[in-house]
Design an enzyme around this catalytic site. Structure first.
Site, PDB file in Angstrom:
ATOM      1  N   ASP A   1      43.447  18.024  64.654  1.00  0.00           N
ATOM      2  CA  ASP A   1      42.280  17.765  63.816  1.00  0.00           C
ATOM      3  C   ASP A   1      42.783  16.883  62.652  1.00  0.00           C
ATOM      4  O   ASP A   1      43.997  16.785  62.432  1.00  0.00           O
ATOM      5  CB  ASP A   1      41.723  19.099  63.312  1.00  0.00           C
ATOM      6  CG  ASP A   1      40.613  18.930  62.303  1.00  0.00           C
ATOM      7  OD1 ASP A   1      39.703  18.123  62.553  1.00  0.00           O
ATOM      8  OD2 ASP A   1      40.660  19.601  61.249  1.00  0.00           O
ATOM      9  N   LEU A   2      41.880  16.243  61.934  1.00  0.00           N
ATOM     10  CA  LEU A   2      42.317  15.361  60.834  1.00  0.00           C
ATOM     11  C   LEU A   2      42.183  16.036  59.461  1.00  0.00           C
ATOM     12  O   LEU A   2      43.190  16.364  58.808  1.00  0.00           O
ATOM     13  CB  LEU A   2      41.499  14.071  60.849  1.00  0.00           C
ATOM     14  CG  LEU A   2      41.777  13.115  59.684  1.00  0.00           C
ATOM     15  CD1 LEU A   2      43.127  12.433  59.852  1.00  0.00           C
ATOM     16  CD2 LEU A   2      40.676  12.063  59.568  1.00  0.00           C
ATOM     17  N   ASP A   3      40.919  16.253  59.067  1.00  0.00           N
ATOM     18  CA  ASP A   3      40.642  16.771  57.713  1.00  0.00           C
ATOM     19  C   ASP A   3      41.149  18.208  57.590  1.00  0.00           C
ATOM     20  O   ASP A   3      40.714  19.089  58.340  1.00  0.00           O
ATOM     21  CB  ASP A   3      39.126  16.731  57.450  1.00  0.00           C
ATOM     22  CG  ASP A   3      38.571  15.312  57.460  1.00  0.00           C
ATOM     23  OD1 ASP A   3      39.162  14.442  56.815  1.00  0.00           O
ATOM     24  OD2 ASP A   3      37.534  15.077  58.115  1.00  0.00           O
TER      25      ASP A   3
ATOM     26  N   THR B   1      41.393  16.043  52.840  1.00  0.00           N
ATOM     27  CA  THR B   1      40.242  15.232  52.434  1.00  0.00           C
ATOM     28  C   THR B   1      39.072  16.094  51.963  1.00  0.00           C
ATOM     29  O   THR B   1      38.094  15.548  51.454  1.00  0.00           O
ATOM     30  CB  THR B   1      39.763  14.359  53.607  1.00  0.00           C
ATOM     31  OG1 THR B   1      39.918  15.129  54.783  1.00  0.00           O
ATOM     32  CG2 THR B   1      40.546  13.077  53.718  1.00  0.00           C
TER      33      THR B   1
ATOM     34  N   LYS C   1      33.702  22.758  56.201  1.00  0.00           N
ATOM     35  CA  LYS C   1      34.921  22.390  56.938  1.00  0.00           C
ATOM     36  C   LYS C   1      34.675  22.337  58.437  1.00  0.00           C
ATOM     37  O   LYS C   1      34.180  23.302  59.025  1.00  0.00           O
ATOM     38  CB  LYS C   1      36.046  23.377  56.623  1.00  0.00           C
ATOM     39  CG  LYS C   1      36.609  23.170  55.235  1.00  0.00           C
ATOM     40  CD  LYS C   1      37.866  23.977  55.008  1.00  0.00           C
ATOM     41  CE  LYS C   1      38.425  23.656  53.628  1.00  0.00           C
ATOM     42  NZ  LYS C   1      39.477  24.611  53.238  1.00  0.00           N
TER      43      LYS C   1
ATOM     44  N   SER D   1      38.702  14.872  65.970  1.00  0.00           N
ATOM     45  CA  SER D   1      38.092  15.111  64.655  1.00  0.00           C
ATOM     46  C   SER D   1      36.582  14.925  64.704  1.00  0.00           C
ATOM     47  O   SER D   1      36.071  14.122  65.477  1.00  0.00           O
ATOM     48  CB  SER D   1      38.698  14.109  63.661  1.00  0.00           C
ATOM     49  OG  SER D   1      37.943  14.083  62.471  1.00  0.00           O
ATOM     50  N   ALA D   2      35.887  15.649  63.824  1.00  0.00           N
ATOM     51  CA  ALA D   2      34.434  15.477  63.703  1.00  0.00           C
ATOM     52  C   ALA D   2      34.079  14.253  62.859  1.00  0.00           C
ATOM     53  O   ALA D   2      32.942  13.796  62.855  1.00  0.00           O
ATOM     54  CB  ALA D   2      33.837  16.726  63.055  1.00  0.00           C
TER      55      ALA D   2
ATOM     56  N   LYS E   1      31.842  20.491  67.098  1.00  0.00           N
ATOM     57  CA  LYS E   1      32.570  21.763  67.175  1.00  0.00           C
ATOM     58  C   LYS E   1      31.621  22.852  66.644  1.00  0.00           C
ATOM     59  O   LYS E   1      30.901  22.579  65.693  1.00  0.00           O
ATOM     60  CB  LYS E   1      33.822  21.721  66.289  1.00  0.00           C
ATOM     61  CG  LYS E   1      34.836  20.636  66.669  1.00  0.00           C
ATOM     62  CD  LYS E   1      35.906  20.486  65.583  1.00  0.00           C
ATOM     63  CE  LYS E   1      36.825  19.307  65.870  1.00  0.00           C
ATOM     64  NZ  LYS E   1      37.806  19.040  64.804  1.00  0.00           N
TER      65      LYS E   1
ATOM     66  N   GLU F   1      44.180  23.175  64.134  1.00  0.00           N
ATOM     67  CA  GLU F   1      42.859  23.180  63.478  1.00  0.00           C
ATOM     68  C   GLU F   1      42.866  23.998  62.195  1.00  0.00           C
ATOM     69  O   GLU F   1      43.539  25.023  62.122  1.00  0.00           O
ATOM     70  CB  GLU F   1      41.839  23.830  64.422  1.00  0.00           C
ATOM     71  CG  GLU F   1      40.901  22.885  65.119  1.00  0.00           C
ATOM     72  CD  GLU F   1      39.929  22.163  64.192  1.00  0.00           C
ATOM     73  OE1 GLU F   1      39.768  22.555  63.033  1.00  0.00           O
ATOM     74  OE2 GLU F   1      39.327  21.188  64.654  1.00  0.00           O
ATOM     75  N   ASP F   2      42.073  23.564  61.211  1.00  0.00           N
ATOM     76  CA  ASP F   2      41.956  24.343  59.963  1.00  0.00           C
ATOM     77  C   ASP F   2      40.573  24.974  59.822  1.00  0.00           C
ATOM     78  O   ASP F   2      40.322  25.649  58.824  1.00  0.00           O
ATOM     79  CB  ASP F   2      42.199  23.448  58.746  1.00  0.00           C
ATOM     80  CG  ASP F   2      41.048  22.503  58.511  1.00  0.00           C
ATOM     81  OD1 ASP F   2      40.620  21.837  59.485  1.00  0.00           O
ATOM     82  OD2 ASP F   2      40.539  22.430  57.380  1.00  0.00           O
TER      83      ASP F   2
HETATM   84  C1  BG6 Z   1      35.270  17.066  59.419  1.00  0.00           C
HETATM   85  C2  BG6 Z   1      35.298  17.637  58.016  1.00  0.00           C
HETATM   86  O1  BG6 Z   1      36.573  16.771  59.838  1.00  0.00           O
HETATM   87  O2  BG6 Z   1      34.490  15.868  59.441  1.00  0.00           O
HETATM   88  C3  BG6 Z   1      33.875  17.870  57.532  1.00  0.00           C
HETATM   89  O3  BG6 Z   1      36.018  18.864  58.024  1.00  0.00           O
HETATM   90  C4  BG6 Z   1      33.098  16.563  57.614  1.00  0.00           C
HETATM   91  O4  BG6 Z   1      33.896  18.368  56.219  1.00  0.00           O
HETATM   92  C5  BG6 Z   1      33.134  16.023  59.032  1.00  0.00           C
HETATM   93  O5  BG6 Z   1      31.757  16.776  57.217  1.00  0.00           O
HETATM   94  C6  BG6 Z   1      32.407  14.679  59.190  1.00  0.00           C
HETATM   95  O6  BG6 Z   1      33.099  13.712  58.461  1.00  0.00           O
HETATM   96  P1  BG6 Z   1      32.579  12.249  58.116  1.00  0.00           P
HETATM   97  O7  BG6 Z   1      33.811  11.552  57.574  1.00  0.00           O
HETATM   98  O8  BG6 Z   1      32.122  11.644  59.412  1.00  0.00           O
HETATM   99  O9  BG6 Z   1      31.484  12.387  57.137  1.00  0.00           O
HETATM  100 MG    MG Z   2      39.476  20.117  59.715  1.00  0.00          MG
END
Ligand code: BG6
Ligand code: MG
Length: 214
Positions: free
Chosen positions: A8-10, A16, A44, A113-114, A144, A168-169
């Site tokens: 996962d990224l964030d 972030t 998150k 990542s989302a 997710k 994943e967090d």
């Molecule tokens: C997830 C974050 O990775 O991405 C969420 O944990 C965030 O907080 C989601 O809303 C969507 O991100 P973005 O950058 O497309 O707005």
């Molecule tokens: Mg995350």
């Protein structure tokens, strides 16, 4: 060793959440209500659209479709401004150690990542070259805890889902990894991520021997 690793990224590679928080708070304040760090925990792993729906529930605000779309854009414009100067210093501890170990062992690496901002963030922190494939919010239709993002990442790596490991967090991310029948590793608070198969506070607690024995 397992054959594919998905990050996962964030909250896993970079912190972030604080920038997402600032951007959502700015929008909430603009709409006339408060948004706390505790409430930000609910965001998150959650898609941008779902985050705005939750934000409006918090502020007890209705929105026309046009307003909703405008606020989604506004939030992202602010978020992009907050992350503009991100660099390597924002990589979470020991993430490069694990990426380097996997690369040296020719193990395919994916991002799952989302976020729709994943690729530019990886570029900013200079980690893009580690990833064999990227699946992010631009490539999936189901958020997710649906396993789509991780199943697509495994497919693009050419690895069976049950040969993959996910870091994943977010609770929704752990649920997605479990639904994909992958090994789920929670990064963060083990009480929150209790559904994960393994739990670590961060990557400093993960040894290369642990990775080898997966
Ligand atoms: C997830 C974050 O990775 O991405 C969420 O944990 C965030 O907080 C989601 O809303 C969507 O991100 P973005 O950058 O497309 O707005
Ligand atoms: Mg995350």
């Amino acid at each position: 060793m397992k054959k594919g690793f998905i990050f996962d990224l964030d909250g896993v590679i970079v912190d972030t959440a604080k920038y997402h928080y600032l951007a959502w708070k700015k929008l909430a304040n603009h709409l006339g209500f408060e948004f706390t760090k505790e409430q930000n925990e609910l965001f998150k792993g959650v898609s941008r659209k779902r985050c705005l729906e939750i934000l409006l529930e918090i502020g007890k605000r209705e929105a026309t479709q046009e307003e909703f779309d405008t606020w989604m854009v506004e939030k992202n414009v602010d978020y992009l401004e907050f992350i503009e100067n991100m660099d390597e210093s924002e990589i979470l501890p020991d993430v490069p150690k694990i990426l380097e170990f996997l690369k040296n062992n020719n193990i395919p690496i994916a991002l799952g990542s989302a976020s729709k901002n994943a690729q530019p963030i990886l570029e900013k922190v200079n980690l893009l070259h580690y990833f064999d494939t990227i699946v992010d919010g631009n490539n999936v239709t189901k958020a997710k805890p649906d396993p789509e993002v991780f199943l697509l990442a495994a497919k693009q790596l050419g690895v069976d889902a049950n040969d993959c490991v996910v870091f994943e967090d977010a609770v929704a991310g752990i649920q997605a990894a479990n639904a994909a029948k992958m090994i789920s590793i929670g990064i963060g608070d083990k009480n929150v991520l209790s559904e994960a198969q393994f739990n670590f506070k961060d990557f400093t607690e993960i040894s290369t021997d642990f990775i080898k024995n997966l």
